[in-house]
Structures are given as C-alpha cells and as structure tokens.
Design a protein around this motif. Structure first.
Motif, short mmCIF file in Angstrom:
data_model
loop_
_atom_site.label_atom_id
_atom_site.label_comp_id
_atom_site.label_asym_id
_atom_site.label_seq_id
_atom_site.Cartn_x
_atom_site.Cartn_y
_atom_site.Cartn_z
N HIS A 190 19.45 -8.47 4.04
CA HIS A 190 18.41 -7.96 3.14
C HIS A 190 17.07 -7.99 3.88
O HIS A 190 16.72 -8.98 4.53
CB HIS A 190 18.32 -8.82 1.88
N HIS A 191 16.32 -6.91 3.77
CA HIS A 191 15.01 -6.81 4.40
C HIS A 191 13.96 -6.51 3.35
O HIS A 191 14.19 -5.71 2.43
CB HIS A 191 14.99 -5.71 5.46
N ALA A 192 12.79 -7.12 3.52
CA ALA A 192 11.62 -6.80 2.71
C ALA A 192 10.63 -6.07 3.61
O ALA A 192 10.31 -6.55 4.71
CB ALA A 192 11.00 -8.06 2.14
N LEU A 193 10.15 -4.93 3.16
CA LEU A 193 9.30 -4.06 3.97
C LEU A 193 7.99 -3.81 3.22
O LEU A 193 8.02 -3.30 2.09
CB LEU A 193 10.02 -2.74 4.24
N ALA A 194 6.86 -4.18 3.85
CA ALA A 194 5.54 -3.95 3.26
C ALA A 194 4.88 -2.79 3.97
O ALA A 194 4.79 -2.77 5.20
CB ALA A 194 4.68 -5.21 3.38
N ILE A 195 4.43 -1.83 3.20
CA ILE A 195 3.76 -0.67 3.77
C ILE A 195 2.26 -0.79 3.54
O ILE A 195 1.81 -1.62 2.75
CB ILE A 195 4.31 0.63 3.15
N PRO A 196 1.44 -0.01 4.22
CA PRO A 196 -0.01 -0.14 4.07
C PRO A 196 -0.46 0.06 2.62
O PRO A 196 0.14 0.82 1.86
CB PRO A 196 -0.55 0.95 4.99
N ALA A 197 -1.54 -0.64 2.27
CA ALA A 197 -2.08 -0.55 0.91
C ALA A 197 -2.42 0.89 0.57
O ALA A 197 -2.92 1.64 1.40
CB ALA A 197 -3.33 -1.43 0.80
N GLY A 198 -2.11 1.26 -0.65
CA GLY A 198 -2.40 2.62 -1.12
C GLY A 198 -1.33 3.63 -0.79
O GLY A 198 -1.47 4.81 -1.08
N GLN A 199 -0.23 3.18 -0.15
CA GLN A 199 0.87 4.08 0.18
C GLN A 199 2.14 3.61 -0.51
O GLN A 199 2.22 2.48 -1.01
CB GLN A 199 1.07 4.14 1.70
#
Length: 820
Positions: free
Chosen positions: A775-784
């Motif tokens: 399982h992976h958790a992926l954070a993308i840039p704020a506002g996207q």
C-alpha cells in the motif's frame, strides 16, 4: 605488517575478477543521445562539462574513477599530468589506540558535568580520553603520471571536456596543423586506468612518460614499454613535539604502466619511457596494494590482461558498465534547449558567481554529483572518504579520512534517492570494519556492550576519540551510520538484507546506547560525556565550553536508533525483551526544548552560542536526515528548526559546501523551495570551484571536499520527491525558478521508482514503477488532485483523503498518475 589479517570485510573478497554489469537495464533519456552502441562517433551528451584551457592547479583538474582507481586529468598540451589514486593507500597500521585511563575517567567526567564543573571535566577528558596518539592515519596519493610532449607548442582550438554520460575526459587541440586527441577513463570492468593518445598526422606522436610521487617510492623501467612504481604510505610527522611517535609504517603499493603503440617505437630511457614517431598509443595503468592481495605483481599482471583488448572494445565495455548506473536517473529543467550550452563551464560558473542565474547548469551539477559517487564508491570498494578517492597529497586536509559526525553520512544521502542504492554498500562495509575495534573501545571507555565509533575512522577501523574535546568526545558515529542500513531496507524492502545485514548492526548500536545512557539528577537518561559536533557554548561567566551531557543531536540519534530497532525487531519477530528495554529507555530520554529565542535548543540548557553562525546544524538532525520533526507532524518544533536556520544564516552559516548542502535539505523538508534554490545558488557562488568541485570554506585556497558535491544533489532530489513518514510527496519544495521540468528515475521508500513531469509550477503526471506488493500513500502538490491511476490504460482503484491518495501496488507494474 600482515595485511591479509586486516579486519575490513572487503579484504576477504576477490578483487581480481572482472566486475560484472550490475543494476537496471540501460534506458535512453532526454539528457543523452539514444544510441545503444557507444561508439567514438556518438555525440557528446548534454551532461558535458568543458573548458577552453587546461587545469592550472590540482583542484581545477577533472576526476575519473572506477570506485577503486582514480585519476585527476589536467589536460596540459605540452606537460600533461594525471594524478593517481588507489583507495587503500593509507599510512599507519591497526593497533590499540585506546587511552588506558579512559575507563576510570569517564564516570568522574560525568559527575563533574552534572555538578557544573565543566572546565575541570574538559581538562580530565583531554588527559584521559583522547587517544594515544591523538591523530589517525591518513589516505595518501599513489603518485603522478607525467606526459611530456617535446616540440609541441602553440596549441589552438583547445578543449578539455568531461562527458558525464561516458565517464571519459577528453583533451583536444591543434598544434602546427596536427590535431591531437587524448582520452582518459578508469574502467571498472577491467580495473584499469586507460589513456588513449592519437594525432591526425602519421608519426607525429612523441611523448616521454614518467611516474613519481611526493612520498616514498621507487620507479624502474622493466621493459621498453613497461614502467613500475612501488612505494609505501608512511606517516608524515606533523607534530614533532608530541610525546607519541607514529611508527613509520603503512600500506605498500605497486603501480604499473604498460604502453601499446600502433606504430612508431616505445623505448626505456632510464626510469622513463619514450614513445617516438607514433600515430596512436594506448597507456594502461593498474595498481595493487598489500591491503588487498599478497602478491601485488601478480595482481597487476592480471589487471594488465586488459591491454590485450582492442581499444574500441575496452572503451565500449567501460561505457556500457558505467551507464548501467548513470542512466538510471535523469533531470531536465525549463523544458527548452540550453541557451548557454556553447559556453565553457567555468565561464558559466563565473556568471553565477557574478550574480547571474543559470538554471540549466543545475542538471549538470546534479549529475556531476552522481558521477562522483559512481566513480568513488562501488560494491566491494572502500567507502568514499572526505575527498572521494581523489587526493594529491601524503598529508591531506583532515587526513582525507572518514569524518562521521556529518561528512561521511552526507556522502551517501544521494545514493538511495537517485537510484544508486547498490553503491551504498561500501559504507556498510566501512561500518563493519569498525565493529571489533569499536567493541573494544566501548568496553574500555564506557563499560558498554555493542560497539562505538567517535567522530572519525579510517581504513583500519579505528573508533577512538581523537583531536581534542572540541570534536573528539562524541560517541554517536556508529549509531548514525547504522541508520543508513535501515534506510537501504526502507528503499528496497529487502527483508533478507534487514535480517542478515542491517538488524545485527542496529541491535549492536542499541545495546551500546542502553549502556552508555546514565541517570541524571533530573531523572532523565542522558548520554555523555559528549558535545554538539565541533560547536561551543557560553557558560554564565562568559567562558567557552564544549563538553556536556545529552546535546540535542545525541537525543535525536538515540531516538532514531531505538525506533528502528523496535520496528525491525517487530518485522523479524525477534528480541521481545530487548524491545521492552528500549521502550523503557526511550520514555526517559530528555525532551526536545525550544529556547527563549524560539529556536530548537542545541543543548539541554539554553546556552548562548559562541559562534551563532556555526557551520554545523547538528541539532537539526531530527529534521533532516531523520524525520522526527516535520511541518505536518510536529509544527511547533518545525517552526523552531526554521528559527535555527534563519539565525544561523543571518550570522554567516553555510560557509562550507557541506554546511550549505545540509541547509538545502533542511529547507526542502520544511517545504520552502525558494529558500532551497537560493541556498543552492549560494553554494555555487561561494563554495564551488569553476570545475564544480565543492570546497570546505570561503577562502580562495579552501580545500576540496566531496561531501557538498554529493549532499547538494541529494537536496535537489529532496526538493522534487520525499518519502519519509509513510507518504510519497511529489514536488514538495519546487522553487518558482523551476516552473517547468521533468525528472526520471528517483527512488522513494517502499520500493518505488518515480518519474515526475511538471509545467507552470504544477505537476501534470507521475510514473511509479513498483518493486513490492505494498500500500502506498501519495501526496500531490497543494491545490491539485489526481484524476486517474492506470496500468496499461486500465484504471486502478484508489482512495482519497485531502491531498493524499492511497493505492495498492503489484511488483513489476508501472502506474501512470494523471494530475490536474
């Protein structure tokens, strides 16, 4: 000296076998030509450094290396020099350097520190803790190959270049209508430094070759085309007044130069070789030491079998093997052709030093760091030292050894992040080499189990405190280094590595810490005697002191080791009782404190600093390279860490390349891309030579150190991808100066290889290649937001919580993440 009994694990490995190709399959990238056949006609890559004049001094030359055998190429048309290194040429020997009075002194010193008698504690520590003698052996040069070209004058159309995609230094020029070309590379598959000399007009190559060295050596011509240099790395007596005399001994070595000419002649003239009336010649330099082998002549003879291979094939073998590492990762910024690509690198650097911007030089700088690690640290070699493997002296700055209170660790920050994790293993070998000596020092000094390393070590695995109380009385070296094994596990997910290699070391360092910690009058378990590396504080009477109990960095490293041992023992299902002891000890460690200025305290007491702009930021270890402090998880401590950075910089910190590199990585963890970029440019302006060599200081003669060259590219990677705390973060610290770009082949914890494309400051796509079922958790840039994840066009389910999405990966699959 009986070299075959030395403790370092690599002495037991066979070094005469040819190095097999390792790593990922070759992949083409936009930073280089797509040709799969590295022929001489292949164009230079965009990752090429070039100059319109030869190197004037050693720090301006260009490095080549195969992990073991290195060279610095000057490129002088008439009197050329290639300075030579073999990584195991060290002075000294293995012997017991422990201070015999330490065991009785340490409890007294602790009592003095707890009672506030700091200066008395320091006087006792100098006398009874510092090693005998107080210096460690140093790494020395092998020597120099000199190439004199009689009659060659008035060189024109000159160009000296290092193609980072080929790992070849090329010198070209015209003299009297004759075009000369020289190529130099250090081949890992053939363990040979190769020099190719050629001219455009038949019979116009004439050169005199000689080998020498600033220290002990003998040179003899054993055949018309064969030159041998032998010698021994003997200590330099740099402290003649000291009562402790170094025994005049060290590693013996042998180097051999063999010449193959295509025409003309090669003859011996005394202890020199002369090539006459030739058109092309290939020079093969090999070396062996008694640290590695019993019979150095036989080893050199085996290496010189490479001379039977045609030059084109030898060159191609070298390029293919090197690219199996280099081409794993690629960085492009701005997305347009480089407008300054025709400008020599030193001129581009001068523009930067004069205040200009040059974003498109940064991918070259990034790849130069990766090149230097590939060239100085390979499986079964020594770890990269303070200068990698490149050193021209028999008495280099700081002994060119292993300083493990920041510098050696920084050398390897780049390894996992930029897809060079298999080059991390020499650091693990180095740590292994200290275990027996470190166990003895742990027992004699601290009556502790496990093993200890203070702030320096060397080829002999020394673990004792040296130099003085300002730096030497710091017992956290092995503990910090052990965390690199855990990091390798985190990136690879290799449970067998964790079980057989990482956990035994982590467990041993945890045992040391459990015994090293002592109850304090305040009720905390505290480490010491110790210090905050190389820094000092002011006592209430205004006097200066270094020694203390439990400086903040000690607490941070202790918490990090304990946490990893807890996690690893759970994963492996072992050591339940030890785990409970660690839980109990962790609960009694001192807390992190915020001082009256809003700063994270460097010491248990809120002392004033002697040097507010000190180069070390040791108490920010918990921010980077560790992740105990994060803006998301511990915002108050993160703000206190930011105060430290701002205060240090306002008072002149970042005065060495490695210091500035650490600052870049810290700002990346705080998510401040513009500060990262500003400090990256300051590093180039203040602490980088025109050939991109990092320097340790602001003075014109400041010495080269490799740590900044490796730490700053790690910072660039950290700006683009972070993966601590169980979350993979895309573009977490993207500066406004890099609105468009792409990166391929970065690595994330959890067995992911990551590509990212961005435009106008916004991520547009990521590609994730998975090694593990996870399982992976992926954070993308704020506002996207993520609009789709696909495998070969088929949608993959995922869940979303704010800016973090989660999905399950399958080994061997490639995931396309579309972002808007």
């Amino acid at each position: 000296m009986t070299m075959n009994r030395l403790p370092h694990s690599i002495t037991r490995r066979r070094f005469l076998r040819q190095t097999a190709l390792t790593g990922a399959a070759l992949r083409g990238g936009r930073g280089w030509a797509e040709s799969s056949s590295p022929e001489d006609t292949e164009p230079e890559s965009s990752y090429t450094m070039f100059f319109a004049q030869p190197a004037a001094t050693w720090p301006d030359a260009l490095p080549v290396g195969n992990g073991r055998l290195g060279g610095m190429v000057f490129g002088d048309p008439q009197h050329d020099r290639i300075q030579l290194n073999e990584e195991t040429i060290w002075d000294g020997e293995r012997h017991d350097r422990n201070n015999p009075d330490a065991g009785a002194a340490v409890p007294k010193i602790r009592e003095l520190l707890f009672s506030g008698n700091i200066h008395e504690a320091e006087r006792l520590a100098v006398a009874d803790m510092i090693a005998h003698p107080p210096r460690l052996p140093c790494y020395q040069t092998l020597g120099d190959l000199w190439l004199d070209f009689p009659g060659l004058t008035n060189a024109q159309d000159y160009r000296l270049a290092l193609d980072l995609d080929k790992a070849i230094v090329t010198t070209q020029f015209t003299s009297k209508g004759v075009r000369t070309k020289r190529e130099v590379f250090s081949s890992a598959p053939d363990q040979t430094l190769v020099i190719r000399l050629s001219v455009s007009h038949k019979g116009n190559l004439n050169v005199i070759l000689r080998l020498d060295r600033p220290g002990s050596f003998t040179t003899v011509a054993t055949a018309p085309n064969h030159l041998v240099i032998t010698g021994q790395a003997l200590p330099v007596n740099d402290n003649p007044g000291s009562p402790y005399k170094e025994r005049q001994t060290g590693v013996r070595f042998r180097g051999e130069l063999l010449v193959r000419t295509e025409d003309g002649t090669c003859s011996a003239e005394g202890n020199q070789l002369r090539i006459a009336n030739s058109t092309a010649a290939t020079l093969f330099f090999v070396a062996a030491t008694e640290f590695r082998v019993r019979d150095m002549a036989a080893a050199c003879s085996a290496y010189l079998k490479s001379s039977r291979i045609p030059y084109a094939e030898l060159r191609n073998r070298h390029i293919r093997e090197y690219r199996s590492y280099f081409r794993r990762c690629d960085l492009q910024l701005m997305g347009t052709a480089d407008p300054l690509s025709a400008m020599p690198t030193d001129q581009r650097m001068q523009r930067i030093k004069d205040g200009a911007e040059d974003v498109q030089l940064l991918p070259i700088y990034f790849q130069f760091g990766r090149y230097m690690l590939i060239s100085s640290s390979r499986p079964n070699t020594m770890a990269a030292n303070l200068q990698g493997i490149w050193n021209e002296s028999v008495d280099p700055p700081w002994g060119s050894k292993y300083t493990v209170n920041i510098n050696t660790e920084m050398n390897y920050w780049i390894a996992e992040r930029t897809n060079l994790g298999d080059l991390h293993t020499p650091l693990f070998d180095l740590l292994d080499s200290t275990r027996s000596t470190g166990a003895l020092t742990a027992q004699k000094y601290y009556k502790a189990r496990g093993f200890v390393v203070h702030h320096n070590t060397d080829i002999w695995g020394d673990a004792v405190p040296i130099d003085g109380i300002h730096s030497g009385i710091w017992a956290m070296g092995a503990n910090w280094l052990s965390l690199h094994l855990w990091e390798h596990y985190e990136y690879s997910g290799d449970l067998n590595f964790l079980r057989t290699r990482a956990y035994p070391v982590l467990r041993a360092t945890a045992l040391f810490l459990l015994d090293y910690l002592v109850p304090s009058p305040t009720g905390y378990l505290m480490s010491g005697p110790s210090l905050s590396p190389e820094n000092s504080y002011k006592l209430p009477d205004g006097s200066k002191a270094s020694l203390c109990m439990s400086p903040t960095m000690d607490v941070e490293i202790t918490r990090a080791v304990f946490a990893r041992v807890i996690d690893a023992s759970k994963l492996l299902g072992v050591d339940t009782d030890l785990r409970q002891q660690i839980y109990a000890a962790t609960a009694k460690l001192p807390p992190y404190k915020i001082g009256k200025a809003g700063n994270l305290q460097e010491w248990f007491e809120d002392y004033a600093e002697v040097e507010p702009g000190h180069r070390h930021i040791s108490h920010l270890f918990a921010l980077y390279p560790d992740s105990q402090i994060t803006p998301q998880g511990t915002p108050e401590l993160a703000r206190a860490a930011r105060v430290v950075l701002d205060t240090r910089l306002a008072n002149g910190s970042g005065s060495t390349g490695w210091s500035r590199a650490w600052i870049i990585n810290c700002f990346a963890r705080l998510g401040d891309g513009d500060q990262c970029y500003h400090n990256l440019m300051q590093l180039l302006r203040l602490c980088t030579r025109h050939n991109l060599f990092d320097v340790c200081g602001l003075k014109a003669n400041a010495p080269f150190q490799i740590d900044g060259n490796l730490g700053a590219p790690a910072g660039i990677a950290e700006m683009l991808l972070q993966s601590h705390g169980g979350i993979v973060r895309l573009l977490p610290a993207l500066p406004s100066a890099w609105p468009t770009g792409n990166v391929r082949g970065l690595r994330a914890r959890g067995g992911l290889e990551v590509d990212i494309v961005w435009s106008n400051g916004r991520a547009s796509q990521a590609t994730l290649r998975s090694l593990l079922a996870k399982h992976h958790a992926l954070a993308i840039p704020a506002g996207q937001q993520v609009v789709a994840i696909t495998i070969r066009g088929t949608a993959v389910p995922f869940t979303r919580e704010k800016e973090v999405i989660s999905f399950f990966s399958t080994p061997g699959e490639t995931y396309r993440v579309q972002i808007v």
